[in-house]
Design a protein around this motif. Sequence first.
Motif, mmCIF file in Angstrom:
data_model
loop_
_atom_site.group_PDB
_atom_site.id
_atom_site.type_symbol
_atom_site.label_atom_id
_atom_site.label_comp_id
_atom_site.label_asym_id
_atom_site.label_seq_id
_atom_site.Cartn_x
_atom_site.Cartn_y
_atom_site.Cartn_z
ATOM 1 N N LYS A 1 -9.391 6.026 -4.883
ATOM 2 C CA LYS A 1 -8.768 4.844 -5.317
ATOM 3 C C LYS A 1 -7.346 4.320 -4.659
ATOM 4 O O LYS A 1 -6.799 5.572 -3.752
ATOM 5 C CB LYS A 1 -8.389 4.755 -6.776
ATOM 6 N N VAL A 2 -6.977 3.238 -4.410
ATOM 7 C CA VAL A 2 -5.570 3.018 -3.777
ATOM 8 C C VAL A 2 -4.421 2.765 -4.512
ATOM 9 O O VAL A 2 -4.570 1.975 -5.552
ATOM 10 C CB VAL A 2 -5.866 1.602 -2.760
ATOM 11 N N ARG A 3 -3.269 3.351 -4.304
ATOM 12 C CA ARG A 3 -2.301 3.036 -5.048
ATOM 13 C C ARG A 3 -1.417 1.913 -4.299
ATOM 14 O O ARG A 3 -0.969 2.224 -3.365
ATOM 15 C CB ARG A 3 -1.281 4.425 -5.424
ATOM 16 N N TRP A 4 -0.949 1.052 -5.422
ATOM 17 C CA TRP A 4 -0.005 0.108 -4.756
ATOM 18 C C TRP A 4 1.197 0.112 -5.573
ATOM 19 O O TRP A 4 1.297 0.414 -6.582
ATOM 20 C CB TRP A 4 -0.654 -1.376 -5.095
ATOM 21 N N VAL A 5 2.485 -0.301 -4.793
ATOM 22 C CA VAL A 5 3.679 -0.214 -5.702
ATOM 23 C C VAL A 5 4.367 -1.422 -5.513
ATOM 24 O O VAL A 5 4.357 -2.000 -4.133
ATOM 25 C CB VAL A 5 4.467 0.949 -5.304
ATOM 26 N N SER A 6 4.950 -2.058 -6.188
ATOM 27 C CA SER A 6 5.907 -3.165 -6.303
ATOM 28 C C SER A 6 7.347 -2.576 -6.222
ATOM 29 O O SER A 6 7.796 -2.238 -7.240
ATOM 30 C CB SER A 6 5.720 -4.279 -7.360
ATOM 31 N N TYR A 7 8.271 -3.052 -5.146
ATOM 32 C CA TYR A 7 9.527 -2.711 -5.339
ATOM 33 C C TYR A 7 10.476 -3.717 -5.844
ATOM 34 O O TYR A 7 11.789 -3.453 -5.741
ATOM 35 C CB TYR A 7 9.900 -2.565 -3.817
ATOM 36 N N HIS A 8 9.869 -4.790 -6.237
ATOM 37 C CA HIS A 8 10.693 -5.567 -6.972
ATOM 38 C C HIS A 8 10.386 -6.140 -8.257
ATOM 39 O O HIS A 8 11.140 -6.875 -9.154
ATOM 40 C CB HIS A 8 10.576 -7.229 -6.300
ATOM 41 N N PHE A 9 9.368 -5.595 -8.935
ATOM 42 C CA PHE A 9 8.730 -5.946 -10.085
ATOM 43 C C PHE A 9 8.424 -4.786 -11.076
ATOM 44 O O PHE A 9 7.620 -4.140 -10.998
ATOM 45 C CB PHE A 9 7.335 -6.732 -9.823
ATOM 46 N N ASP A 10 9.733 -4.662 -11.663
ATOM 47 C CA ASP A 10 9.870 -3.440 -12.490
ATOM 48 C C ASP A 10 8.843 -3.293 -13.709
ATOM 49 O O ASP A 10 8.324 -2.336 -14.249
ATOM 50 C CB ASP A 10 11.306 -3.241 -13.235
ATOM 51 N N SER A 11 8.397 -4.555 -14.193
ATOM 52 C CA SER A 11 7.592 -4.538 -15.460
ATOM 53 C C SER A 11 6.052 -4.077 -15.149
ATOM 54 O O SER A 11 5.474 -3.459 -16.134
ATOM 55 C CB SER A 11 7.185 -5.902 -15.854
ATOM 56 N N ASP A 12 5.830 -3.927 -14.014
ATOM 57 C CA ASP A 12 4.381 -3.231 -13.735
ATOM 58 C C ASP A 12 4.348 -2.922 -12.137
ATOM 59 O O ASP A 12 3.966 -3.590 -11.174
ATOM 60 C CB ASP A 12 3.308 -4.546 -13.766
ATOM 61 N N ALA A 13 5.193 -1.738 -11.984
ATOM 62 C CA ALA A 13 5.494 -1.542 -10.545
ATOM 63 C C ALA A 13 4.387 -0.732 -9.868
ATOM 64 O O ALA A 13 4.575 -0.782 -8.528
ATOM 65 C CB ALA A 13 6.700 -0.430 -10.504
ATOM 66 N N TYR B 1 0.864 -1.118 0.031
ATOM 67 C CA TYR B 1 0.144 0.045 0.058
ATOM 68 C C TYR B 1 0.933 1.262 0.183
ATOM 69 O O TYR B 1 1.791 1.384 0.743
ATOM 70 C CB TYR B 1 -0.813 0.003 1.106
ATOM 71 N N ASN B 2 0.721 2.162 -0.742
ATOM 72 C CA ASN B 2 1.444 3.412 -0.935
ATOM 73 C C ASN B 2 0.811 4.674 -0.722
ATOM 74 O O ASN B 2 1.138 5.625 0.111
ATOM 75 C CB ASN B 2 1.942 3.616 -2.570
ATOM 76 N N ARG B 3 -0.634 4.819 -1.157
ATOM 77 C CA ARG B 3 -1.200 6.109 -0.709
ATOM 78 C C ARG B 3 -2.654 5.989 -1.457
ATOM 79 O O ARG B 3 -3.247 5.195 -2.048
ATOM 80 C CB ARG B 3 -0.863 7.273 -1.424
ATOM 81 N N ILE B 4 -3.436 7.030 -0.732
ATOM 82 C CA ILE B 4 -4.731 7.117 -1.489
ATOM 83 C C ILE B 4 -4.770 8.145 -2.454
ATOM 84 O O ILE B 4 -4.408 9.543 -2.364
ATOM 85 C CB ILE B 4 -5.954 7.412 -0.321
#
Length: 777
Positions: A737-749, A730-733
Amino acid sequence: MKHRYTNGFQTILQVFTRISAQYRLDLLSILKRAKAQGIPVNLNQVRSLAMRENGRSGIFICPDFLPAFIMSYLKDSAPKKILDCWAGIGAMLFPLVQRFEPAVAIGFNKSVSESEVTNLLYPETTIDWRLGDPLLLLDDVGTRFNVVIGCPPFGCRLTSLTLPLENGLVELHDDSGSLLILKASLLLEPGGVGFFIVLPRFTVERGERKVYANLERFGLFVDAALSLPSGTFAPAAQISGLLLIIRREKPSSLFVGELTPEPNNSDILLKNLKIRKAGKIPQLGTLVDPASFRSFPTLVAEREVESLARSLGLPPTPLSEIYTEINLPKRTQEEEFSDLPNAVYLPIIGRTPAVSSLANLQIKAQNYVQIVLKPDKAIAEYVANFFNTPLGQKFRESLSSGVTIPKITKSQLLEAVVYLPDLETQTEIIGIQSALTDFLAQLETLQRQLWDRPRKAKDIQKVIKSLNREEGFDAWVESLPFPIASILWVYHADANVEHKVDHLFHFFEALAEFTAAMILSSYAADKAFYAQESGTWIEDNDSKYRDWVVTSTFGGWRILGERLAKVTRKLLDDKDKRERCLELFGFPNAEFIAMLTDKRLFAVLREVETYRNRWKGHGGVVSSQESRNRLTLLESNVAKIRQVLLDRWDTALLLSPSSSDYSEGVFYYQARKLVGTRTPFKKVVVETSIPMDKRKLYLLHENQKRPVELLPFFRLMESPKTHQNACYFYNRILEDKVRWVSYHFDSDAEVICPDDEVYSALSLLRPADNNTGELNL
């Protein structure tokens, strides 16, 4: 009409919530206001009110699952005469009277305020309420009963009572609640049954003048002792309890289990109780020798010791076969113990390490017992270290008994069973330990030389590289949960120094959120407990702290985690709340929860946060040398984190459940084990006592059956573009909507989507939103 009345009472509750802190209104005052306004109030509403006023009135309200269980137990008997020897506000008695409509129903009350509450709650009832000292009121009853129930107050004063027997008088000395239970049980008809709520100490304290030790003399027998988990009596108390079932017929064995609010488990427990059958897990019932039973937690610990020992391939060995003598300290001499060879010093209280030398005692000698071992059977150094392992600590827990301070007695040690390898293996392990000790001494020498002789740094670096640190780092990363291991792997695999710095910042940010979410999830499982304790980690008046949950800052998660960890350490030191705290965390290994709440972990996060704020605020191009310097500092902090985490995750499973089977109260789940850096994940089969949702993640500890549901601050989900599994935090509102981020998956971060579950979880961290469960942005 029903809707109007409900709204009327909800209005009363809202007014109470707003002004009770100022005017100290109690439960009775609110009920009087409701009656004055013509608003009828039922028992469930009173329970809700009692939770809000946090036990200030001192009125105890029995949770509804207890009378529900009793009614299920009695459904085929239709009792005609019921006595509640300590009725309180009738939370146990009234449901039984409603269900069975007995010809006689008597409820004793000693409290005037509780008596007033019963008059307000049940203006039209057949219950004969009697006010006075229950011990004296029993003398005037003059009849026998099919059912006797009661929940005397916890912590009653000690007193004496003399009762007649055929061969004379018996004088008992116990707390007045226990004496009341005995005296009320004597009014049971031959086929009658008693249900009493007591503290676990009732079965632990067995002095010759105690009630439990004398029941049989009066023709009374405990048929079942059902453990009530800590938190059952919240908000009045967080301690655990027992539901005793007493009859006049002597059972062949004592039935024990754990009674919880979960209906499925309660039904299976009752079924096993009725047919006197052991369940698949101790919580669902097991049959034991009454003489050997001390407490349900002790019984569970014994079973866990046996299970863990089997998994390690260690054979059971009666302690009596490997010792020559067991000595308690001599208080009349200058030296408490004689310094005997091959002796182990085992603490009889707490978790202080056992040692094999008098010189290494860490607490007062009076808190140890000396076990002198046979040299052809066991080595003291090995046995001392065994007592300090997770298995050994669980063994010590299984032997501990007592109420105020649980301790190990000599009599328990005489009958104890330990789990040790043969003498040859013990000797081999001691040799390896010696080599490790020597190796650590060399490292300590290198560390001292590094700071005393800085010009030798390059020589020392060569020695360290020869230790194959990289291989050890890889193995450590593979032992960590996937959400953080995957980030470290990206850092490890990237050769670019600037990228490595960014990856490590991501790791520390994710670690702060991951750790805080782990602890918060445990407390969120119990709304009442959360409401009681959350003020210590949520600051109403700090607008900066309030708003960080919407933007999910590194500092916000670090502060939250630090506060949660501090609260947890205090709760674990509180003898009244420790058990409830451990239960909420899923009964983890002691080293695991120590790791999760370690001050050093948050000190590192604080230091890294300082670096981040300083470096991110510094504009301009960063030189390659500055990047290397930054990387060195961050890698130094990774090493500190490694010292804290070590292999502590080996005893915990981060799970994503899938398919399941259910049989006799136990769920058998196929689940993915989210550990290491690689996908697809290894599949495992786990047994749980509660269902799991395949959309959620869970934490399950070794030898436990009750997983902790994790709040949705990190998730394993398919990326929208590639449809590959990745971990998102979870990154922010963003608007709605909710913004999610992946720190290991560059293809769809990045993923942005609506998510009501996240809004609900975030409301836990915003006090103004807590009552509605909605996030007000």
